[in-house]
Structure formats: C-alpha cells, structure tokens
Scaffold this active site. Structure first.
Site, PDB file in Angstrom:
ATOM      1  N   ASP A 107      38.027  40.676  52.572  1.00  0.00           N
ATOM      2  CA  ASP A 107      36.854  39.911  52.998  1.00  0.00           C
ATOM      3  C   ASP A 107      37.085  38.407  53.010  1.00  0.00           C
ATOM      4  OD1 ASP A 107      35.391  42.233  53.273  1.00  0.00           O
ATOM      5  OD2 ASP A 107      34.315  42.017  51.377  1.00  0.00           O
ATOM      6  N   LYS A 154      28.025  37.211  51.095  1.00  0.00           N
ATOM      7  CA  LYS A 154      28.393  38.002  52.274  1.00  0.00           C
ATOM      8  C   LYS A 154      27.606  39.301  52.276  1.00  0.00           C
ATOM      9  CE  LYS A 154      30.866  41.147  51.731  1.00  0.00           C
ATOM     10  NZ  LYS A 154      30.823  42.653  51.617  1.00  0.00           N
TER      11      LYS A 154
END
Length: 285
Positions: free
Chosen positions: A148, A28
């Site tokens: 996240d 990410k």
C-alpha cells in the site's frame, strides 16, 4: 516523480536548525477490493480502488545529529518496536541529508484496514520530497516497504493492481464526500484474512470514475474477515442504518466506512455509534 502526483514540485530544504516539517498520514480506505487469484509466490493478485480521508496520523521531523523516532498518541502503545517501525524503515530507504528526529502522533488504530503504517511511510516520503526531492526509483523503494505504500505516498484516489503497487489514475468525482470510519477496536492482521479467502474470482472492477467503481464494487475480504471477527457484522449493520449511500469494510478489516451526501448526515451517524467503538469523521480527498 510523476507530474500528476500532486506532491510539491520543488524541494524545500531545512532552513536552519529550528525548522521542522509536518505531514498528515492520511487514512487509506479501499472503496472496492476484488481479489482475483492466489499467486505462486504466496501473494494475491487483486484490483482495488484506493481513496484517502483528510485526516490520520501526524508526523513532524526536525533536524538532528542522527535519525530517531518517538511515537505517542492514542494508538502509540501498539508500536512497541520503534526501530522496526515502517517510519524508521522509510527513513532508512531514502537519502535525506542530516539526521531527522521524527515524532509520530498515532491517531489511527493498528491492524485496522486503514493502511496506518503505510500511510505513515507515505508521509515520510512526502517530507523527504519537500526537503530533498525523491530519487527516480522512489516507487520501487516504496513498494519494497509494503504493497500500500506507493498509493499512500500519492494519497490520491487511484486504481491499484497486482499486489496493489501497480497504480492507475482514475477521475476522482468523490473528492469532498463526507465519510465516517468505524472500528470495533479489535485488531485484525492481514495474513489470516487472506488465508481465509475462499479463492473464488468474482470478477474485475467496473466503472469509469471513482464513484462508479465504488458503487459497482465489493470487498472480497469482507466475508473472511467476518468469519474471524464477527463484530464487524455489527458495525456494518449499525452503519447501514445511518442513511449513507455506500457502506463497506475497508481493506482486510476490521474498520468499516460509510459515505454520505452531507456532513450533517455523517456527524449524526458518528454521534449514534456506540462509545466503545473508534470513529473518525472526515471527507475524501
């Protein structure tokens, strides 16, 4: 699960004891990260543009009498508590029938601004989705594991608001863009970086597409991270000399990224990085 998630629509259960599932935990990156305010609960209100690289950690799951986790790879030694690992927690929060023996090949550095643990948890969610389907409240379960994690379950470009768990789709005109990740091999915990943020709200995300938001955006955690790990500055300076059209720190650091027009530019840039730094070349999903 939302139809637009891109995840497999139909469960694919284990077929016999020999079958295994494999998932990549995509790295990410935050193409933009705007911190808006400190909340009374100690968290921070933020706006971010999530993006994902087509490479990362690798997870494999096989049927077993009970759940287990084995970790190896370049950064496997940094995870010295397998029972406290977010992969084990993700398994524990999802119904998945019989036990799973999970192997985690850890290619992404830990405490690096790449959502490595969250990406690993997201990969577990996708494996469970394929084998048994996810419960209707999967998003809430993912959010309890980490801010996240919901975005990492989807592993597609999107806007995150709140603490990062409130996701909004965005036209992704950056898919396939060559990207280079660089880390000076210095772990940097998230908490101290947020604590060092100066508290100034510099404004909201702007733009209608992923490219527009990324180009107009910034990372409000870059300055506080630099104050804690000055080596990030050397990474940014070096990357900015390689011809990319966007260079920025990801998340709370210390990983930085550069976006390029061609894979050849990216590969030349990667070859020019000091050998002591960790690098990963790929493309945005």
């Amino acid at each position: 699960m939302q139809e637009a998630s891109g995840l497999a629509p139909a469960p694919l259960p284990f077929q016999g004891r020999a079958m295994s599932l494999r998932e990549t935990a995509y790295a990410k990156i935050n193409l933009a990260l705007h911190v808006r305010r400190r909340r009374d609960d100690g968290y921070h209100e933020l706006e971010t543009l999530f993006a994902f690289v087509d490479a990362g950690d690798e997870l494999t799951a096989k049927p077993a009498p009970a759940d287990s986790l084995r970790v190896f790879g370049e950064f496997g030694g940094a995870l010295d508590d397998p029972f406290g690992n977010i992969v084990a927690k993700a398994l524990g929060t999802l119904p998945h029938g019989e036990g799973w023996a999970v192997t985690l090949e850890k290619h992404l550095p830990v405490a690096a601004g790449l959502g490595g643990g969250s990406a690993d948890a997201g990969a577990v969610f996708r494996m469970v989705e394929r084998s048994h389907g996810l419960p209707a409240d999967w998003h809430a379960r993912a959010a309890r594991l980490g801010a996240d994690v919901p975005a990492c379950v989807e592993s597609a470009a999107c806007i995150g608001r709140g603490t990062g768990t409130e996701l909004e789709p965005i036209p992704n005109d950056l898919a396939g863009t060559p990207v280079l990740l660089v880390n000076p091999r210095i772990p940097l915990a998230t908490g101290p970086v947020f604590k060092a943020w100066d508290g100034v709200d510099r404004g909201a995300l702007e733009g209608a597409t992923a490219r527009e938001v990324a180009f107009a955006g910034r990372n409000d955690l870059e300055a506080p991270a630099l104050s804690l790990v000055p080596e990030i500055g050397a990474v940014l300076v070096t990357l900015r000399q390689t011809g990319g059209w966007l260079t920025r720190m990801s998340g709370s650091g210390a990983t930085c990224f550069a976006l390029y027009d061609t894979p050849e530019q990216r590969d030349l840039a990667q070859a020019a990085m000091p050998p002591s730094w960790w690098t990963l070349g790929g493309a945005l999903r």
